[in-house]
Structure formats: structure tokens, C-alpha cells
Design an enzyme around this catalytic site. Structure first.
Site, PDB file in Angstrom:
ATOM      1  CG  HIS A 198      -1.908  -1.175   1.166  1.00 44.53           C
ATOM      2  ND1 HIS A 198      -1.517  -2.471   1.387  1.00 44.53           N
ATOM      3  CD2 HIS A 198      -3.234  -1.218   0.926  1.00 44.53           C
ATOM      4  CE1 HIS A 198      -2.572  -3.265   1.283  1.00 44.53           C
ATOM      5  NE2 HIS A 198      -3.625  -2.530   1.001  1.00 44.53           N
ATOM      6  CG  ASP A 216      -3.799  -4.239   9.071  1.00 41.53           C
ATOM      7  OD1 ASP A 216      -2.571  -4.050   9.016  1.00 41.53           O
ATOM      8  OD2 ASP A 216      -4.327  -5.337   8.832  1.00 41.53           O
TER       9      ASP A 216
END
Length: 274
Positions: A104, A157
Site C-alpha cells: 500500500h 492496518d
């Protein structure tokens, strides 16, 4: 051969250049609602690297095959992180977590703008992946949510605790993260998570990508980088210093002179590239 063309042997995603300079990346496990596995992470890592090294690519649209964007982590087929086969369980777990979260970060730090076209459910790790993109479009049938708490772990997260407050504000982010509720596309649009709601989010995202493509490649990269860096700047002075550095860099590669000449000659500019 272009760097992007070297990204081959993909099994969990598909990769297409829709037209000159615009790429479409599709998460392609529709039978599992495009849930994330270790293989998908590896393949997306290679795609991000290929995108960044390909001077001909200007923007990327990310979507999901079938009826949804991404259902998050595939708990039945997630696999393991590279090099984690013969280490202690705690170490293996940390290596997997870092392997997943770093993807990410790589999308967010890519030199090219990434636009998420959310076509259905977008939860858990899929929600985090959409947040990591620079722009988000969605269909009215899309749904969103940080649902990590449903399996007993923190809802903070894969970057959600970083991205979500910056996109929708701390108070609203706290409510969404603490309740772990699913919310629809209309609410996502209302709270500012989306740039557009459209029955065809991929087409809308591609339109945005084509608008980006018309601009100087280096100026686009520097605009993306500077915007996200100044969002974390501790003061206005820090932000101004970053902006000043960027403008001098951008004005030294010939694009400014070309823009002036193109304006005078009433033609589109021919950018120098990266």
C-alpha cells in the site's frame, strides 16, 4: 522493450494499456471477490515497479473483476511472505504483515497517479488499497469498510490509520474505524472519500487519467509527491520550502519554455517526459 511490457506471468491480476499512456490494472480473482493473497501482493509489487520505470505511462486505473473491487485478505489462501518459510511464527507473522502493508505504501509513493475505480464491495485490505490511491471513483453499488476488527485485530492496518483521517477528518475516521461498519457509496461520496460517483466508475476513472495525461509528466510526478509531503509538513514554512524546491526543479527541464512556445503557436505542448 518498454519496462511495463516486461511485467509478465500474472495470474491474479490483468494488465492493459487502454490507450496511449493510460494503464488499467484489474484485480482478477472474481470467484473470491478479488481477495488478496501473497501471490497478488508479489504481482502488484512488480506492476508498481514497472509503472514507475515506464516513461510512457502517465496514470493508472485500479479496479476489480466481476462484482466487486476487493474483499480484503483471503484468509484461506493468503500464503506467506518471501523468505518466511523457516523462521519462528512470530517473525513469520511480522514479515507477512510488513509484506502486505508495504504494498500500500508503494502504491501511494508511486511516481504515477493511481485512480481506484471501485465497482462493488471494497473492504478490509481492499479498502486500505483504495485509500492508498490518489483518487477514487465508485459505482452507486459500491460499499466500503475497515473490518479488520471482525477477525479480532486492530482496524488500524495497512495504512488506514494514516490515510482515512487525512481524507475524511479525525472524528469521522474514528467513528468508521471504531464501529467497523460497512457504509455505502452515497455516504463515501458525502464525506469526501470519492472524487466521483458514476454508474461506470472505470470509464470515469479513465476520463480522469486522460486529463492527467495531458499535463507534463515530470510536473505531474512532482505535484503528486509535493501534495502528499506537504500534507505531513509540520508548518507552512516547511510546505513552502518543499514547493519552492519543486518549482525550481520543474522549471529546469525545458517544459516551461515548451509551454510558452505552444501557447504562442496555439498548439498542444510536446512535453519532454521524465
Amino acid at each position: 522493450m518498454r519496462c511495463f511490457d516486461a511485467v509478465t506471468d500474472l495470474t491474479t491480476i490483468t494488465l492493459d494499456e487502454i490507450d496511449d499512456g493510460v494503464a488499467l490494472v484489474t484485480l482478477d480473482r472474481p470467484d473470491r471477490l478479488n481477495a488478496i493473497t501473497s501471490t497478488m501482493i508479489d504481482e502488484l509489487d512488480r506492476v508498481v515497479a514497472g509503472v514507475d520505470l515506464d516513461p510512457g505511462l502517465r496514470a493508472v486505473v485500479l479496479t476489480g473483476a466481476g462484482r466487486g473491487f476487493c474483499a480484503g485478505l483471503d484468509l484461506t489462501e493468503q500464503g506467506t511472505a518471501p523468505g518466511a518459510d523457516d523462521v519462528r511464527p512470530l517473525v513469520s507473522g511480522f514479515m507477512w504483515q510488513d509484506h502486505l502493508a508495504t504494498l500500500h505504501e508503494r502504491i501511494h509513493r508511486s511516481r504515477k497517479p493511481w485512480i481506484a475505480a471501485v465497482n462493488g464491495p471494497c473492504v478490509g485490505g481492499g479498502f486500505a488499497m483504495a485509500l492508498a490511491c490518489d483518487v477514487r471513483t465508485a459505482s452507486p453499488s459500491a460499499s466500503f469498510g475497515a473490518v479488520f476488527m471482525k477477525i479480532g485485530v486492530s482496524n488500524c492496518d495497512m495504512g488506514t490509520s494514516y490515510f482515512l483521517p487525512r481524507l475524511v477528518g479525525a472524528s469521522r475516521s474514528a467513528e468508521l474505524l471504531l464501529t467497523a461498519r460497512i457504509f455505502d457509496a452515497a455516504e463515501a461520496d458525502r464525506i469526501g472519500l470519492l472524487s466521483a460517483l458514476d454508474d461506470d466508475p472505470v470509464a470515469r476513472a479513465l476520463d480522469t487519467a486522460r486529463l492527467i495525461r495531458a499535463n507534463s509528466p515530470f510536473a505531474t510526478w512532482m505535484t503528486k509527491e509535493t501534495m502528499w509531503q506537504t500534507l505531513d509538513a509540520p508548518s507552512l514554512r516547511h510546505a513552502l520550502d518543499i514547493e519552492n524546491r519543486t518549482q525550481i526543479m520543474c522549471s529546469s527541464n525545458g517544459d516551461v519554455a515548451e509551454a510558452k512556445a505552444a501557447f504562442a503557436e496555439k498548439r498542444p505542448p510536446e512535453w519532454s517526459g521524465l
